[in-house]
Design a protein around this motif. Sequence first.
Motif: not given
Length: 153
Positions: A82-103
């Motif tokens: 939302e703020l255009g900051l540097h870092g991992s965005g929402y889609d990546s964070s969701i994948a990192c928060s769900d082991k199956w999505l990450m795999k």
Amino acid sequence: MILGAGNTVTPLRERAKRRGLDTIVVRPPGDYRGLRLADHQVDCDYCDTETILEHAKKHAIDGIACTGTDVVVPTIGRVIDELGLHGSGYDSSIACSDKWLMKQALMKAGVITARGMICDSPKDFALAAKTVGFPMMSKAVDSSGSQGVFRVD
């Protein structure tokens, strides 16, 4: 902006203060060690993304972080997007928060990873026994800190 006010984020707040950074600490109500180091405090749940986003915009933050918990990772990702900051965005964070999505993301990217599958029923477990084999590891897709991880022989 720092999400959390407990002992695990105290070193982060201390380091930010030594660097001369203005800190906004988001924390649920309570008496936490190191709050004296915060320039501003936001009293809300760590996962109250809308309130955190509102305060992030109000303070025109340059960064957002947390240490010691991964439950806030999706909130951090949303604020970054939302703020255009540097870092991992929402889609990546969701994948990192769900082991199956990450795999699945790792496999799609060609990263070698252990075989796995979702098991929601005894029928699924029987298929996993045939395709994955024993021993296997059982992990909840949404737990953290290795909670609920066990070996199946």
